[in-house]
Design an enzyme around this catalytic site. Sequence first.
Site, PDB file in Angstrom:
ATOM      1  N   HIS A 163      14.044 -12.385   9.811  1.00 37.48           N
ATOM      2  CA  HIS A 163      13.104 -11.316   9.476  1.00 37.48           C
ATOM      3  C   HIS A 163      13.867  -9.994   9.285  1.00 37.48           C
ATOM      4  O   HIS A 163      14.984  -9.842   9.801  1.00 37.48           O
ATOM      5  CB  HIS A 163      12.115 -11.087  10.630  1.00 37.48           C
ATOM      6  CG  HIS A 163      11.079 -12.156  10.788  1.00 37.48           C
ATOM      7  ND1 HIS A 163      10.839 -12.791  11.987  1.00 37.48           N
ATOM      8  CD2 HIS A 163      10.204 -12.686   9.901  1.00 37.48           C
ATOM      9  CE1 HIS A 163       9.862 -13.669  11.835  1.00 37.48           C
ATOM     10  NE2 HIS A 163       9.456 -13.625  10.586  1.00 37.48           N
ATOM     11  N   CYS A 248       9.764  -8.919  18.792  1.00 39.32           N
ATOM     12  CA  CYS A 248       8.757  -9.901  18.365  1.00 39.32           C
ATOM     13  C   CYS A 248       7.899 -10.411  19.499  1.00 39.32           C
ATOM     14  O   CYS A 248       6.911 -11.101  19.253  1.00 39.32           O
ATOM     15  CB  CYS A 248       9.416 -11.051  17.612  1.00 39.32           C
ATOM     16  SG  CYS A 248      10.662 -11.879  18.535  1.00 39.32           S
TER      17      CYS A 248
HETATM   18  N1  LIG Z   1       9.575 -11.163  14.668  1.00 40.08           N
HETATM   19  C1  LIG Z   1      10.447 -12.095  15.016  1.00 40.08           C
HETATM   20  O1  LIG Z   1      11.644 -11.879  14.974  1.00 40.08           O
HETATM   21  N2  LIG Z   1       9.976 -13.288  15.338  1.00 40.08           N
HETATM   22  C2  LIG Z   1      10.769 -14.379  15.753  1.00 40.08           C
HETATM   23  C3  LIG Z   1      10.137 -15.670  15.388  1.00 40.08           C
HETATM   24  C4  LIG Z   1      10.957 -16.854  15.804  1.00 40.08           C
HETATM   25  C5  LIG Z   1      10.328 -18.190  15.497  1.00 40.08           C
HETATM   26  N3  LIG Z   1      11.112 -19.235  16.052  1.00 40.08           N
HETATM   27  C6  LIG Z   1      10.149 -18.417  14.013  1.00 40.08           C
HETATM   28  O2  LIG Z   1      11.037 -18.989  13.394  1.00 40.08           O
HETATM   29  O3  LIG Z   1       9.127 -18.046  13.454  1.00 40.08           O
END
Ligand SMILES: NC(=O)NCCC[C@H](N)C(=O)O
Length: 258
Positions: A163, A248
């Site tokens: 992201h 997140c």
């Molecule tokens: N905003 C973020 O950095 N979110 C992390 C999401 C990690 C999750 N394992 C994903 O791949 O969606």
Amino acid sequence: MPSKQALVRRPGPRLAEGLVTHIARRPVDPALALRQWEGYVQALRDHGWRTTEVAPADDCPDAVFVEDTMVMFRNVALLARPGADSRRPETAAAREAVEALGCSVNAIRPPGTLDGGDVLKIGDTVYVGRGGRTNAEGVRQLRAAFEPLGARVIAVPVSRVLHLKSAVTALPDGTVIGHPPLVDDPAAFPRFLAVPEEAGAHVVHLGGDALLMSAGAPDSAALFTDLGYRPVPVDISEFEKLEGCVTCLSVRLRGLYA
Ligand SMILES: NC(=O)NCCC[C@H](N)C(=O)O
């Protein structure tokens, strides 16, 4: 004064099955993850934040990464439409939680996709990462939702990490911070400061001079201390194994009416 209300979502029983895209999978310890999550929530509370738990989405391994379910601008929530199919059901209870807090709610519609982690706000400037999870239609709908409210939406490329906010976040003075090997185009930002560690690129401004950040970035913490900030380190190793970071694990609502 900005409001200090945050949404959080406790890790579910399938956490260890969370998605990994840019790193090798490593085993996640669920009990340790829960303790780390509790420590993270406590750090928010210790700095004056009220926290609201979004109802669990136990079938969704990645639900703990609640930031990805929405983007806030002032008191308006734009519900995300996650780029990963397995994460789509996460937004329903997130909508209920922001509605209960009195926010207006809008939503990304198909074929748009957008993850909250791809959006970095600095004042009224809203950077959006065009990458693996957010498509051009998602960017267009973000613009349509927030530009009438006074936002200036700037799309930037994201190809090296999951992201935009995996690559860069911002200090309270608006300086964008990032670990250069992971940032597509540092010149996209008016003021950019290189940090020595990947995990050092992620900070949450807790208020005053306090910066919530990963315990895994001591050299970056020293750099921030030298700039007059007070790092508040939290150990989030189990979430980092799933490409998560301090941003997140919560949605910060700074623009609610009192
Ligand atoms: N905003 C973020 O950095 N979110 C992390 C999401 C990690 C999750 N394992 C994903 O791949 O969606």
